[in-house]
Design an enzyme around this catalytic site. Structure first.
Site, PDB file in Angstrom:
ATOM      1  N   MET A  13       1.467   9.094  -4.013  1.00 34.19           N
ATOM      2  CA  MET A  13       2.566   9.569  -3.173  1.00 34.19           C
ATOM      3  C   MET A  13       2.600   8.712  -1.919  1.00 34.19           C
ATOM      4  SD  MET A  13       3.247  13.350  -1.579  1.00 34.19           S
ATOM      5  CE  MET A  13       4.673  13.657  -0.529  1.00 34.19           C
ATOM      6  N   LEU A  14       3.771   8.186  -1.616  1.00 29.01           N
ATOM      7  CA  LEU A  14       3.891   7.311  -0.454  1.00 29.01           C
ATOM      8  C   LEU A  14       5.255   7.472   0.199  1.00 29.01           C
ATOM      9  CD1 LEU A  14       2.774   4.969   1.293  1.00 29.01           C
ATOM     10  CD2 LEU A  14       3.846   3.389  -0.334  1.00 29.01           C
ATOM     11  N   GLN A  37       8.019   7.907   8.176  1.00 28.96           N
ATOM     12  CA  GLN A  37       6.965   8.915   8.296  1.00 28.96           C
ATOM     13  C   GLN A  37       7.186   9.801   9.515  1.00 28.96           C
ATOM     14  OE1 GLN A  37       3.172   6.902   8.086  1.00 28.96           O
ATOM     15  NE2 GLN A  37       3.511   6.225   5.991  1.00 28.96           N
ATOM     16  N   GLN A  77       8.941  12.562   9.519  1.00 23.61           N
ATOM     17  CA  GLN A  77      10.275  13.162   9.503  1.00 23.61           C
ATOM     18  C   GLN A  77      10.397  14.306   8.492  1.00 23.61           C
ATOM     19  OE1 GLN A  77      13.117   9.969   8.908  1.00 23.61           O
ATOM     20  NE2 GLN A  77      12.075   8.633  10.367  1.00 23.61           N
ATOM     21  N   GLY A  78       9.289  14.652   7.833  1.00 29.76           N
ATOM     22  CA  GLY A  78       9.305  15.766   6.893  1.00 29.76           C
ATOM     23  C   GLY A  78       9.628  15.395   5.461  1.00 29.76           C
ATOM     24  N   ALA A 107       6.978  16.626   2.692  1.00 27.87           N
ATOM     25  CA  ALA A 107       7.103  18.040   2.332  1.00 27.87           C
ATOM     26  C   ALA A 107       8.318  18.270   1.447  1.00 27.87           C
ATOM     27  CB  ALA A 107       7.195  18.891   3.599  1.00 27.87           C
ATOM     28  N   GLU A 130      -4.583  14.138  -8.162  1.00 31.10           N
ATOM     29  CA  GLU A 130      -5.733  13.285  -8.462  1.00 31.10           C
ATOM     30  C   GLU A 130      -6.374  12.797  -7.167  1.00 31.10           C
ATOM     31  OE1 GLU A 130      -6.539   8.857 -10.414  1.00 31.10           O
ATOM     32  OE2 GLU A 130      -4.688   9.938 -10.867  1.00 31.10           O
TER      33      GLU A 130
END
Length: 419
Positions: A241-242, A248, A250-251, A254, A276
């Site tokens: 996940m990136l 970054q 800024q939500g 989520a 993982e």
């Protein structure tokens, strides 16, 4: 003898001078690599658009340096949506090949290991591709649209989340470009086998206007692998996940994680959703998303929370939101903290004991193992094992773990209050 001493001094001084000279040709690759997401031609000259890797050790070793150059710049510029790439290496000077029998690192060769062919090396070709960017459209199926307020008070920014797979035209090539960012921002990153159909891809794009046309910019993505669970279920496991650096805080993480959960919730074949080797930041993000999903379930009402964790909470979390028992327990602990008055001695004590009963489980297992060891270990070996689980140390570690958890849980609660 005096001549030998003078020669030895000369050699030491010469070696020192050579080492000093060589040190001038060492560059920190975390700052030498310049990344940029380009929307407009003027972005090429705008240093504000530049961001840098967090990690470069996978290509440049543990010291994250490249040798042989002064003023090294490794330019990796991407068109914001399609991620068409311009790659160029620039430097002020390069170590002479005959200089003390040393060679400069093959910087270009190292970068070529991870970026796919077809990249530009000059600005004009890159700008020609930028002119065609209006033709780029997101891959796959639209799952979710949301907006983020403008920090300047202007019109909200619009974002969309899509689910894609390798059957989408052009996605394989796009993914090859996208995955290069993993090497710079995930410490233990590796490329996945895209020919395995059990991989799912979730992509975040910003939708914006440019000269009257609607364009899309890549924001981030997630890969999920679907494991088989006997006899007829699957267990999606988040692998990578990136969210790219300019987006970054800024939500978006989520929004992405909640969208992925809601996608799998709709499938009766999914047992639960895991991750993982999750990082601490991912665990905190997951805590927030799962608490947000579960907070309105009747089993997590104030009255039920104060009675302690129960099987109904685990069952409801699994059935409604594909959350496993371990994660449901964390949801309970966060929500119980929310309804606990920690300034009340009795409530605080009750909460502390409840959490520590869970935390102490590994220590109890060690005690059980020790009891078994008594039958087969020599006295000195037994003493060594007992020292490892000294009671006073256990209490200190438990208290430290408890305080760290409460601090993390409070951050989740604060973020929930801002929603």
């Amino acid at each position: 003898m005096a001549g030998f001493g003078a020669m030895e001094k000369f050699l030491v001084e010469y070696k020192s001078a050579v080492e000093k000279k060589l040190a001038e040709y060492k560059c920190n690759t975390n700052t030498a690599i310049e990344l940029k997401l380009v929307r407009f031609p003027e972005d090429l000259e705008n240093d504000i658009r530049t961001f840098f890797p967090e990690y470069t050790h996978q290509l440049f070793g543990d010291d994250e340096t490249a040798f042989g150059y002064k003023g090294l710049k490794i330019l990796l510029y991407y068109i914001a949506g399609s991620l068409s790439t311009m790659f160029r290496v620039e430097y002020a000077s390069k170590v002479d090949e005959n200089f003390d029998c040393v060679e400069a690192d093959d910087v270009e060769g190292k970068i070529r290991q991870i970026i796919p062919p077809g990249f530009c090396t000059n600005t004009n070709d890159f700008l020609s591709l930028l002119e065609k960017e209006a033709d780029f459209k997101p891959f796959g199926t639209l799952l979710h649209t949301y907006s983020v307020p403008s920090p300047t008070g202007g019109e909200n920014f619009t974002f969309q989340i899509y689910k894609a797979d390798m059957t989408c035209r052009g996605f394989r090539e796009y993914h090859e470009r996208l995955q290069t960012f993993l090497m710079w921002f995930i410490e233990t990153a590796s490329f996945i086998d895209v020919d395995d159909e059990r991989w799912h891809y979730f992509l975040v794009f910003e939708k914006y206007n440019k000269d009257g046309a609607t364009l899309f910019a890549t924001v981030g993505y997630m890969t999920v692998y679907n494991y088989y669970v006997y006899p007829d279920k699957t267990r999606p496991r988040v692998s990578q996940m990136l969210i790219l650096t300019p987006f970054q805080g800024q939500g978006h993480g989520a929004q992405l994680l909640e969208t992925v959960h809601r996608y799998y919730i709709a499938s009766s074949s999914v047992l639960d959703i895991t991750a993982e080797d999750p990082s601490k930041s991912y665990v905190k993000l997951r805590d927030f998303v799962l608490v947000k999903l579960c907070q309105d379930l009747p089993c997590f009402s104030r009255e039920r929370l104060l009675q302690g964790f129960n099987e109904d909470m685990a069952i409801q979390a699994q059935q409604k939101f594909k959350i496993n028992k371990q994660h449901a327990r964390r949801v309970y602990e966060i929500l119980r903290l929310l309804v606990t008055d920690m300034s009340d001695a009795e409530q605080c004590r009750s909460y502390r004991l409840d959490i520590k009963r869970r935390l102490i489980s590994p220590y109890k297992k060690k005690q059980t193992d020790l009891a078994k060891m008594r039958k087969c270990l020599r006295p000195e070996e037994l003493t060594n094992q007992m020292n490892q689980i000294e009671i006073s140390v256990q209490h200190e570690q438990l208290e430290e773990q408890f305080q760290e958890l409460v601090e993390d849980y409070r951050r989740v609660i604060e973020r929930l209050a801002q929603e």
